[in-house]
Motif scaffolding. Structure first.
Motif, PDB file in Angstrom:
ATOM      1  N   ASP A   2      -6.162  -1.373  -4.609  1.00 53.27           N
ATOM      2  CA  ASP A   2      -5.468  -1.983  -3.580  1.00 53.27           C
ATOM      3  C   ASP A   2      -6.449  -2.864  -2.971  1.00 53.27           C
ATOM      4  OD1 ASP A   2      -3.982  -2.386  -1.428  1.00 53.27           O
ATOM      5  OD2 ASP A   2      -3.586  -0.323  -0.799  1.00 53.27           O
ATOM      6  N   GLU A   3      -6.108  -4.115  -2.973  1.00 51.51           N
ATOM      7  CA  GLU A   3      -6.790  -5.512  -2.616  1.00 51.51           C
ATOM      8  C   GLU A   3      -8.313  -5.203  -2.828  1.00 51.51           C
ATOM      9  OE1 GLU A   3      -5.719  -7.027   1.155  1.00 51.51           O
ATOM     10  OE2 GLU A   3      -3.735  -6.326   1.151  1.00 51.51           O
ATOM     11  N   SER A  29       0.722  -1.219   0.271  1.00 54.32           N
ATOM     12  CA  SER A  29      -0.098   0.065  -0.049  1.00 54.32           C
ATOM     13  C   SER A  29       0.865   1.150   0.106  1.00 54.32           C
ATOM     14  CB  SER A  29      -0.986   0.066   1.237  1.00 54.32           C
ATOM     15  OG  SER A  29      -1.871  -1.171   0.951  1.00 54.32           O
ATOM     16  N   GLN A  56      -7.556   0.126   0.127  1.00 54.48           N
ATOM     17  CA  GLN A  56      -7.667  -1.120   0.749  1.00 54.48           C
ATOM     18  C   GLN A  56      -8.799  -1.270   1.687  1.00 54.48           C
ATOM     19  OE1 GLN A  56      -3.845  -2.268   2.607  1.00 54.48           O
ATOM     20  NE2 GLN A  56      -5.088  -4.084   3.436  1.00 54.48           N
TER      21      GLN A  56
HETATM   22 MG    MG Z   1      -1.980  -2.796   2.504  1.00 52.39          MG
END
Ligand code: MG
Ligand code: ADP
Lengths: 358, 269
Positions: B189-190, B56, B98
């Protein structure tokens, strides 16, 4: 006839983004406008104009302004009274320096001056947030009131320290000064309120309004979308202060006529307008109106009932009023943060489905 | 000037972004140490690694939230000098977070319309008047937003406040908001964290469609190795802030350092 969406399909995005997508709402809106402009002026008397109508119109403008800053952009301000004072003193200076100036121009100019001052006081908002920003605006409130008391230039060196609105005409009718008729004062404020409400609606429905709300809801996500936080917050401060300044100008020139700054624009006014948007609905144009109407009307009604009807002493009535307002604010903050506007929306949703809720 | 899509069409497979020797620390914590890699136009570039590896943080460097103490970021052939995140949005980089970072008080449509911000430029005065340029701009961008809504199959929740949506749909709306910017580089992000198998399949399909239909370059952080193997073209592996692997999914999967450092721990999160 039913309140219905059916048969009122939107075939264009233009139709979908209009202010009142439902035909019934649109008709209702024009009806209210027609009554406000064509019927109400003939029903007015001095008591109603002074006690209810003018304060409502003017506070609705201030509430729209504060709602832009606090409700839409998420920046709490306790400086509304101080910024109203800026509008009032700008108005006074303009009226006395340029006696020939059209009153619409005077009021507009007062708004612009206040917008500039608001911009200045908005600069710290990039660094400080929430509670601390509220404290900073509180400081602005006290500083501004102190300034207008302290510097004689602002009140043209008058012995009393007060400012007085000279008589000004609009299309031959006095709208300020002792000879102004209730209808003329009412119409002047109404025109400005309607125009500013349309402006507020336009600003909040498009790109600028979304950038304000984006900063309010999630500032880091706003940034990665291209929203410049400083510019966005400052634009909210400027626009909000413009509205509040216009309200202050009208409060002084059309409503009170004579102003002593500590009394007219103290911290109480800041809280009053804040309570209006909390009760009416944060982030709602309609809520600004509802909140202003509620907090202007309720004391009058309570007083009429308790003092006029039941014969209670005025001080007890005043205390009970405090208790009721305080209780309502707590109630709204806990139970319905979107205020009267949300209750109205829910009622309409129910009505759309009535009488077959499933 | 060449428009973005032209540049893409001219030069698929050329370098879009390069990070050179990036080091980033917070006080004593070294989040990234001497990390370099590139992202080519039109590819899905996965960034993998255990929790706390610095994935991240790398995205935050790329979109300007963090300024690394050392190293350079090159985007579209130009070296960047400490730009602000809102400037980077205008250069054509968009992202999702995220932890979902939607605008909770707004509807799905308004979230996606906000994603169009860089494509709109009517000023305050025009907005106040509304009729004319501001309204035209709103309608033109609304059409783009509706294309995204159709693409992500979220027509039914168009007017729903996003706070009321289930988690999986919120992730999808956030993707929509990023897509609305028509970015050249999309950072995810994810995007599939916390999703069930079916939702993951949907999301994988959307990511591949974004790449194929819009030609968008994608940097993807993802924990699910199956997904990474399926949809990415090349993979960077980070561990404790250092790059320990870089290559095609097959290469990375068979790399012993990567297996030791990462794949062994991937299943006991
Ligand atoms: Mg992360
Ligand atoms: N803003 C920050 N302040 C302090 N430490 C941070 C910050 N952001 C990330 N870190 C640290 O950097 C390291 C990498 O974190 P992160 O990039 O979130 O890892 P990942 O996304 O791979 O799980 C962690 O040790 C984390 O605690």
């Amino acid at each position: 006839m039913f309140y219905r969406q059916a048969g009122d399909f939107k075939t264009s995005y233009r139709g979908d983004i209009q202010t009142f997508p439902l035909k019934q709402d649109r008709i209702g809106y024009y009806l209210v406008l027609a009554i406000a402009f064509l019927v109400v002026p003939f029903l007015l008397n001095d008591y109603w104009v002074s006690a209810v109508i003018l304060p409502f119109l003017i506070f609705a403008i201030a509430a729209l302004g504060l709602n832009i800053l606090t409700g839409y952009c998420g920046q709490v301000s306790l400086g509304t009274g101080g910024f109203m004072a800026v509008g009032a003193y700008a108005c006074y200076k303009l009226m006395t320096a340029f006696p020939e100036m059209n009153m619409f121009v005077v009021v507009l100019g007062s708004g612009i001056v206040t917008a500039a001052v608001g911009l200045l006081f908005g600069i710290p908002s990039l660094r400080i947030k929430g509670f601390y920003l509220a404290v900073a605006t509180l400081a602005a409130q006290f500083f501004l009131v102190w300034l207008f008391n302290k510097v004689p230039w602002f009140y043209n060196y008058s012995a009393s320290g007060q400012i007085n609105a000279p008589e000004r005409l609009m299309m031959g009718f006095a709208i300020t000064g002792p000879n102004a008729s209730p209808a003329a004062r009412y119409l002047f404020c109404l025109v400005i309120l309607v125009a500013l409400a349309v402006v507020a609606r336009n600003l909040t429905r498009g790109r600028v309004g979304r950038s304000w709300m984006a900063i309010r809801d999630m500032d880091i996500a706003a940034e990665i979308i291209g929203v410049n936080p400083l510019k966005t917050k400052l634009s909210a401060f400027a626009v909000s202060s413009f509205f509040v300044g216009v309200a202050g100008a009208l409060f002084f020139s059309v409503y009170l006529g004579a102003v002593e700054v500590t009394e007219a624009f103290g911290i109480n006014q800041s809280f009053l307008v804040l309570f209006m948007i909390i009760i009416g609905g944060l982030g709602s144009i309609f809520g600004s109106f509802a909140g202003a109407a509620f907090l202007v009307l309720m004391p009058v009604l309570l007083k009429n009932i308790m003092v006029g009807g039941l014969g209670w002493p005025t001080d007890i009535a005043a205390h009970i009023e405090f208790i009721i307002v305080g209780g309502l604010i707590v109630l709204f903050l806990i139970a319905e943060p979107h205020g009267l506007a949300q209750l109205w929306r829910i009622a309409k949703e129910k009505l759309l489905l009535w009488p077959f809720p499933h | 000037m060449v428009s973005r899509s032209d540049a893409r069409a001219v030069d698929p497979g050329s370098e879009l972004l390069r990070v050179d020797n990036i080091s980033l620390s917070f006080g004593g914590v070294k989040a990234l140490t001497d990390v370099s890699f590139d992202i080519l136009r039109g590819e899905v570039r996965a960034i993998i690694g255990p929790n706390g590896a610095g994935k991240s943080s790398m995205l935050n460097v790329i979109n300007g939230f963090y300024h690394p103490q050392e190293g350079e970021v090159w985007f579209a052939g130009e070296k960047r000098r400490n730009p602000k995140p809102h400037n980077i949005a205008y250069q054509g980089i968009a992202r999702t977070f995220q932890n979902i970072a939607l605008f909770k008080g707004m509807s799905t449509l308004d979230n996606i319309m906000t994603g169009r911000f860089t494509h709109m430029n009517q000023n305050l005065l025009m907005q106040a008047l509304w009729r004319g340029p501001a309204e035209r701009e709103e309608i033109a961008n609304r059409e783009k937003a509706e294309e995204i809504i159709d693409f992500l199959e979220i027509q039914a929740i168009r007017k729903t406040p996003v706070g009321r949506l289930p988690y999986g749909l919120q992730k999808r709306v956030e993707l929509g908001r990023a897509l609305a910017a028509e970015p050249e580089l999309l950072l995810l992000d994810e995007p599939m964290a916390g999703m069930n198998v079916e939702e993951k399949e949907d999301m994988s399909r959307f990511i591949l469609d974004v790449k194929d239909e819009f030609g968008t370059t994608i940097a993807l952080i993802e924990h699910d190795m199956g997904v990474v193997m399926d949809i990415s073209d090349r993979v960077v592996v980070l561990d404790y802030g250092k790059k320990i692997g870089d290559g095609t999914p097959q290469q990375v999967r068979s790399d012993q350092t990567v297996i030791d450092a990462y794949l062994g721990v991937a299943h006991d999160e």
